[in-house]
Design a protein around this motif. Structure first.
Motif, short mmCIF file in Angstrom:
data_model
loop_
_atom_site.label_atom_id
_atom_site.label_comp_id
_atom_site.label_asym_id
_atom_site.label_seq_id
_atom_site.Cartn_x
_atom_site.Cartn_y
_atom_site.Cartn_z
N ALA A 19 75.51 68.20 18.35
CA ALA A 19 74.53 68.68 19.33
C ALA A 19 74.43 70.20 19.29
O ALA A 19 73.32 70.77 19.38
CB ALA A 19 74.91 68.20 20.73
N GLY A 20 75.56 70.88 19.14
CA GLY A 20 75.54 72.33 19.05
C GLY A 20 74.82 72.82 17.81
O GLY A 20 74.03 73.77 17.86
N ASP A 48 70.36 79.03 21.83
CA ASP A 48 71.40 79.59 20.95
C ASP A 48 72.72 79.71 21.72
O ASP A 48 73.78 79.39 21.19
CB ASP A 48 70.99 80.96 20.42
CG ASP A 48 69.85 80.89 19.43
OD1 ASP A 48 69.69 79.84 18.79
OD2 ASP A 48 69.13 81.90 19.30
N GLY A 49 72.63 80.16 22.95
CA GLY A 49 73.83 80.25 23.79
C GLY A 49 74.42 78.88 24.08
O GLY A 49 75.63 78.68 24.01
N LEU A 50 73.55 77.91 24.38
CA LEU A 50 74.02 76.55 24.63
C LEU A 50 74.65 75.95 23.39
O LEU A 50 75.69 75.30 23.47
CB LEU A 50 72.86 75.67 25.10
CG LEU A 50 73.19 74.20 25.32
CD1 LEU A 50 74.17 74.04 26.47
CD2 LEU A 50 71.94 73.40 25.55
N GLY A 51 74.04 76.17 22.22
CA GLY A 51 74.61 75.67 20.97
C GLY A 51 75.97 76.25 20.68
O GLY A 51 76.88 75.55 20.24
N THR A 52 76.14 77.53 20.95
CA THR A 52 77.44 78.17 20.75
C THR A 52 78.48 77.58 21.69
O THR A 52 79.61 77.30 21.27
CB THR A 52 77.32 79.69 20.98
OG1 THR A 52 76.31 80.21 20.10
CG2 THR A 52 78.63 80.40 20.74
N ILE A 53 78.11 77.36 22.93
CA ILE A 53 79.05 76.77 23.91
C ILE A 53 79.41 75.35 23.49
O ILE A 53 80.58 74.95 23.57
CB ILE A 53 78.44 76.81 25.32
CG1 ILE A 53 78.39 78.26 25.82
CG2 ILE A 53 79.23 75.94 26.29
CD1 ILE A 53 77.62 78.46 27.09
#
Length: 77
Positions: A19-20, A48-53
């Protein structure tokens, strides 16, 4: 002997990492609002921030699955 906790944590880690990676690979039109713009060509958006998290969380869950597996293996010896 199957360790259901290890299998569940491993599956969760893989799903979080997929998912990230998908959220990082989305085209710019789907990424949402810009959080930080470096210049006119490079920016960090909300997905992008959500993917990193999600990637960091997936890595931590995979590490936790390894820890649970090691504890169960060494407890039986």
């Amino acid at each position: 002997m199957y360790q259901w906790r290890v299998i569940a944590l491993s599956a969760l880690a893989v799903l979080l990492q997929i998912a990230g990676l998908f959220s990082l690979a989305l085209p710019e039109s789907y990424e949402g609002p810009t959080l930080y713009a470096f210049n006119e060509l490079h920016a960090i958006s909300a997905l992008d921030g959500l993917g990193t998290i999600l990637l960091i969380t997936g890595c931590l869950v995979a590490w936790g699955a390894g820890t649970v597996w090691q504890r169960q293996v060494y407890a039986t010896q």
